[in-house]
Design an enzyme around this catalytic site. Structure first.
Site, short mmCIF file in Angstrom:
data_model
loop_
_atom_site.label_atom_id
_atom_site.label_comp_id
_atom_site.label_asym_id
_atom_site.label_seq_id
_atom_site.Cartn_x
_atom_site.Cartn_y
_atom_site.Cartn_z
N HIS B 121 -9.10 -27.95 44.02
CA HIS B 121 -8.78 -27.93 42.65
C HIS B 121 -7.60 -28.68 42.60
O HIS B 121 -6.70 -28.59 43.59
CB HIS B 121 -8.34 -26.54 42.51
N ASP B 198 -5.51 -21.34 49.46
CA ASP B 198 -5.94 -21.31 48.17
C ASP B 198 -6.64 -19.96 47.96
O ASP B 198 -7.92 -20.31 47.94
CB ASP B 198 -6.17 -22.64 47.55
N GLN B 201 -9.93 -18.20 44.09
CA GLN B 201 -11.51 -17.52 43.82
C GLN B 201 -11.85 -16.69 44.90
O GLN B 201 -13.20 -16.16 44.62
CB GLN B 201 -12.35 -19.04 43.61
N LYS B 224 -7.60 -13.89 37.41
CA LYS B 224 -9.11 -13.88 37.67
C LYS B 224 -9.47 -12.67 38.47
O LYS B 224 -10.47 -12.72 38.67
CB LYS B 224 -9.10 -15.09 38.64
N CYS B 362 -10.77 -28.97 36.73
CA CYS B 362 -9.50 -29.18 37.34
C CYS B 362 -9.96 -29.78 38.79
O CYS B 362 -9.16 -29.44 39.74
CB CYS B 362 -8.90 -28.03 37.55
#
Lengths: 140, 408
Positions: B121, B198, B201, B224, B362
């Site tokens: 991303h 990261d 998600q 999220k 993104c």
């Protein structure tokens, strides 16, 4: 909200059979513009001579709204003086803001009035017009 | 777990959009919030609101307790060794920027390498691009297999003894693929590099154990995972965080201030300059309670089932291209349908009350790798059901028919 409000027959016709899709020679003013939120992009070429838009052509990728708008714009500004072309761009902005606008010389543009009901899509419709402004400003 | 019952706990999902019951398939962009999170934030403002860490008065203590209570929940949730390793940020982006600006810029020199993957991303790409430019380090990419997965041999090849930082996404927001973070971390460590993850998600959807992964930094966002916007977390190993310099200066993060020089508070406060996002942090604590109540393993299982169901149902539609592998993915499916632009797909679906994402998500370099300008994405969470997937499929068929006639 009806789909037909947005996707009018005339829009689909420009999407399916885009006018002025292609390139001009190297002397033409070239503008590359993209819509960073969605990845759509347009390369607009303008042949500006004797204070007029002699020809306008475009290439690029985009949705039905951005491509049909580019098709109509390039048709509508052909033969117009730079001021007239910028005037059309202003009128198109008004159309997107929801004003009642008539395009006497190029009625197809009025079909895009439905876009104003879909706020997320206004940027698609204005991409080609922003490229036009940029090209004319670069020349003058 | 019963997704239909869980759905009832989310007030926003009870509405109709354009005359149809809302089907929300954009949780990978931002999830919806359960009543309990909304109530917690409301209660905080109605009863406990004050600034933290300085009030002698009762409300100041309550606000501090609530804020620090959330930090403890976060530490437990990702199995951090202690709360000093939990830094509240604005989101994953701010967390990753903190590591890139503070850590990477101080350790990297010309000739060093920063390694990321081709599926990152923008938030896990541009901070490293900038750090590489500022230090003269080289930014290298772990290549992807045709199905979008990372092969460990490729990670081995890309990461070398000159690599100082490796940063890879745990679960891709486009491909859905879950990366072998533990194994990549081991490769990074063998080469003397630190491992950044990261987790934007992954954290909402599967059980995360930072000590088991052994990563050095781990970033994620609250919004999220049923929490409020504006709150995120950077986890970092204490020994590394202690050596790092703050990048934001001001109130709340200082120990002693003189005319020409100042010293910083201990961890984690030296990285939390200014009044923090207290209410959102408290809301994140409530979101963690909510998710733990249901169980991350249950949520993971539900979403994997739903993703597999969606993958198969979408595959049945002619002209649909699905990106990423069928197996080993989180609950999202990214696709294109014939020549119909994803914007047009998303608009048609919206008129039927279905919210999906369309665009480059993104991930412009990844779109280039996929050789598309944009894609459509349906992403699922614990409140989605197979009926939602069925609604998606029937609306996609309608989209196809509509544009098929129009385009010919």
């Amino acid at each position: 909200m009806q789909l037909d409000d947005l996707y009018r027959r005339v829009i689909m016709d420009h999407y399916k059979n885009p006018r002025n899709r292609g390139t001009l020679n190297e002397e033409a003013v070239t503008v590359n513009l993209n819509n960073p939120t969605c990845g759509d992009r347009i390369t607009l070429q303008l042949e500006l001579q004797d204070g007029k838009v002699q020809q306008a052509r475009f290439t690029g990728e985009g949705c039905s709204i951005s491509l049909s708008s580019a098709s109509m714009m390039t048709d509508a500004v052909r033969g117009k003086t730079l001021d007239e072309a910028l005037g059309l761009a202003d009128k198109f902005s008004s159309l997107m803001k929801g004003d009642e606008v008539e395009f006497v010389e190029y009625e197809d543009l009025e079909a895009l009035a439905g876009v104003k009901k879909f706020p997320a899509r206004i940027k698609c419709a204005t991409l080609a017009w922003n490229a036009l402004r940029k090209g004319i400003e670069a020349k003058s | 777990m019963n997704a239909r019952e869980i759905r009832e706990l989310f007030p926003i999902l009870r509405q109709e959009i354009n005359g149809h019951p809302l089907v929300y398939l954009d949780s990978a962009a931002s999830s919806q919030k359960p009543q309990s999170v909304i109530e917690t934030v409301k209660h905080y403002y109605e009863w406990d609101n004050a600034n933290v860490h300085r009030g002698v008065h009762t409300l100041g203590s309550r606000a501090t307790d609530a804020y620090e209570g959330s930090r403890e929940k976060v530490a437990r949730f990702i199995n951090a060794a202690n709360t000093e390793e939990i830094i509240f940020t604005r989101g994953s982006t701010t967390a990753l920027n903190l590591v890139a600006s503070s850590y990477a810029r101080s350790v990297c020199q010309e000739g060093d390498e920063i390694v990321i993957s081709k599926m990152e991303h923008h938030s896990n790409l541009i901070p490293w691009q900038q750090a590489a430019k500022a230090t003269g380090a080289t930014l290298k990419y772990i290549p992807l297999q045709p199905d979008g997965t990372i092969r460990l041999e490729d990670a081995e090849q890309t990461i070398t003894s000159r690599t100082k930082v490796v940063s890879v996404v745990y679960a891709s927001n486009v491909l859905g693929v879950i990366n072998p973070i533990k194994e990549i971390t081991a490769i990074a460590h063998r080469n003397g590099a630190v491992m950044v993850v990261d987790g934007a998600q992954s954290t909402p959807h599967l059980k995360v154990d930072v000590r088991d992964l052994d990563c050095d930094f781990y970033a994620f966002s609250g919004h999220k995972m049923c929490g409020p916007t504006g709150i995120g977390v950077l986890y970092g190993k204490k020994a590394l965080l202690e050596k790092m310099e703050p990048i934001e200066f001001g109130g709340e993060m200082i120990d002693f201030v003189d005319w020409q020089d100042s010293t910083w508070k201990d961890l984690p406060y030296k990285f939390e300059g200014g009044t923090p996002i207290i209410a959102a942090a408290v809301g994140l604590g409530a979101a963690i309670d909510f998710l733990e109540d249901i169980g991350l393993d249950e949520i993971d299982r539900h979403e994997k089932q739903l993703a597999a169901y969606a993958y198969d149902r979408l595959s049945e539609i002619n002209d649909v291209t699905i990106y990423g592998p069928r197996e080993g993915r989180v609950g999202l499916v990214t696709f294109n349908i014939g020549d119909i632009h994803p914007h047009d797909v998303a608009t048609v679906l919206d008129t039927e009350g279905i919210a999906i994402r369309a665009g480059h998500h993104c991930c412009q370099p990844l779109m280039r790798w996929l050789e598309v300008s944009s894609t459509a994405r349906a992403s699922f969470y614990l409140y989605n059901t197979e009926e939602d997937v069925d609604r998606l499929v029937s609306s996609l068929l309608k989209t196809k028919e509509f544009f098929g006639h129009a385009i010919g």
